[in-house]
Enzyme design. Structure first.
Site, PDB file in Angstrom:
ATOM      1  N   GLY A  30      47.951  39.045  40.676  1.00 50.97           N
ATOM      2  CA  GLY A  30      46.731  38.712  41.418  1.00 50.97           C
ATOM      3  C   GLY A  30      45.780  37.926  40.550  1.00 50.97           C
ATOM      4  N   ASN A  31      44.556  37.771  40.998  1.00 52.21           N
ATOM      5  CA  ASN A  31      43.555  37.131  40.157  1.00 52.21           C
ATOM      6  C   ASN A  31      42.194  37.789  40.407  1.00 52.21           C
ATOM      7  OD1 ASN A  31      42.002  35.527  42.235  1.00 52.21           O
ATOM      8  ND2 ASN A  31      44.067  34.688  42.564  1.00 52.21           N
ATOM      9  N   ARG A  32      41.184  37.348  39.681  1.00 48.53           N
ATOM     10  CA  ARG A  32      39.915  38.092  39.670  1.00 48.53           C
ATOM     11  C   ARG A  32      38.937  37.650  40.746  1.00 48.53           C
ATOM     12  NH1 ARG A  32      38.241  38.376  33.360  1.00 48.53           N
ATOM     13  NH2 ARG A  32      40.299  38.800  32.514  1.00 48.53           N
TER      14      ARG A  32
END
Ligand code: CTP
Length: 405
Positions: free
Chosen positions: A204-206
């Site tokens: 995923g990412n932030r």
């Protein structure tokens, strides 16, 4: 000019909260015309409503003392028709376009927005027929506020609780104002995408989704029809916004492609994962098998597909560019994306200033140049971006309100 709202109450325990909605609307200077379904009076007293609103409670179309067709006259007077609460039965009758009581006949004759605040047991809300009815109503342009997740009358907890009166009143007031984006239909994507590795792990990412949700909220507040395609985020759905939840880039692509022909503007603020695992393991990868070698494959570039697949100028395309580095590099990357993805406007921002933050600084990059805004709250930036889009669609971009640059 003061507004008039037809407040239609149906038979649910949450009907007592409609009293507070009527009171808050009155406080906001709105004239409230109370209308009951047959069963509403089993839950709340008409005298309470007429006392608070100063208007008679209407229930029947067959009131001989009323001159003319009551549903048509009420619809003529009402800027908004609001169903608070809306039971599963009322949603079903509205979805069918029935006119077998005053409330449904009024909804059919409404000249302005129709808004529903559903309230029911979570199993009733989750039932496929209610899901189908809600989808039909949304497609017909009916606005939803709630339901929300929380305790319901049975003592259980789940999705089906009516929204709080203050939220319902905000949505009604929003619906009563046409706004400068009235008539425009927007598709906004927000948040990260999750790319599954196995049943418990993902890449995923932030991204928090805050910018995309701010864009959706402000666009709806300014009168646009808004569809929000959201990755996994913890943000609440803004009033008047139709939300579709997705997980992966491929799911986001499918939702965007499905809607693109019906919208005037697409704003891709989502941080779509560029890569996904080549294969998703059906069972949990075990530590005892050693560190896995993850082979990644490229995800579809949704924005590029939209830009390159466009024959004319519609829909208007806004891309985001989340970068690291000095301003000059960030702007250069944005220019490159503007051309490569064939979009109309790129909003460039810096990862360190943006991710998870409530404020941000952006560079608006289009064929005519670069404009920098912020740092200011994301809601204010959303207004700047939307004003720019509105100007571009009208052919002459008026100077966007600069919150401070
Ligand atoms: N985007 C997209 N589909 C992808 C990747 C990105 O639609 N698979 C969109 C994003 O929503 C954003 C824009 O493209 O509006 C730019 O995303 P970004 O990740 O910054 O750019 P990339 O094209 O991935 O380029 P790079 O990672 O090389 O900077």
């Amino acid at each position: 000019m003061s507004k008039t709202v037809a407040l239609c109450v149906s038979g649910s325990i949450a009907a007592y909260k409609a009293v507070e909605v009527a009171r808050l609307l009155g406080k906001a200077g709105v004239r409230v015309l109370p209308v009951f379904t047959e069963s509403a009076a089993k839950f709340v007293g008409p005298v309470t409503f007429s006392g608070i609103t100063g208007e008679p409670v209407r229930t029947s179309m067959w009131d001989a003392s009323f001159p003319g067709e009551m549903h048509v006259k009420l619809a003529q007077d009402a800027d908004v028709v609001a169903m608070v609460p809306a039971t599963a039965d009322l949603l079903a009758r509205l979805a069918q376009g029935r006119a077998d009581d005053l409330v449904t006949a009024l909804a059919l004759s409404a000249r302005g927005p129709v808004l529903v605040a559903p309230s029911m047991h979570p199993r009733m809300w989750a039932h496929p027929s209610t899901t189908r009815n809600a989808a039909t109503l949304r497609a017909d342009g009916v606005r939803f506020v709630g339901p929300v997740d929380g305790p319901v009358a049975s003592g259980e907890t789940g999705m089906g609780r009516m929204s709080e009166p203050a939220d319902i009143v905000s949505a009604i007031l929003l619906a009563a104002e046409p706004g400068d984006l009235a008539g425009l239909s927007l598709l906004v994507t927000a948040g990260p995408t999750y790319e599954d590795i196995d049943p418990v792990r993902f890449l995923g990412n932030r991204s928090s989704g805050k910018m995309g949700f701010a864009l959706a909220a402000r666009a709806a507040a300014r009168g646009a029809q808004v569809k929000l395609v959201a990755g996994p985020v913890a943000e609440a759905t803004p009033p008047g916004v139709q939300r579709v939840d997705v997980r992966s880039a491929e799911e986001m692509r499918a939702a965007v492609m499905d809607a693109r022909a019906r919208v005037d503007v697409v704003i891709m603020s989502a941080a779509v994962a560029d890569f996904r695992p080549e294969a998703v393991s059906a069972s949990k990868l075990k530590k005892s098998d050693g560190a896995p070698a993850l082979r990644l494959t490229q995800n579809p570039d949704i924005l590029a597909e939209l830009g390159q697949g466009r024959t004319g100028t519609a829909p208007f395309l806004v891309g985001f560019a989340l970068e690291t580095g000095a301003d000059a590099d960030v702007i250069a990357y944005a220019r490159e994306k503007l051309v490569r993805k064939r979009v109309d406007l790129v909003v460039a921002n810096h990862a360190a200033e943006s991710l998870g933050k409530d404020e941000n600084r952006i560079h608006l990059v289009d064929a005519s140049g670069v404009e920098t805004h912020g740092p200011v709250p994301k809601g204010a930036l959303a207004d700047v971006i939307l004003t720019r889009v509105r100007g571009a669609l009208r052919g002459a971009a008026p100077a966007p309100p600069a919150p401070s640059s």
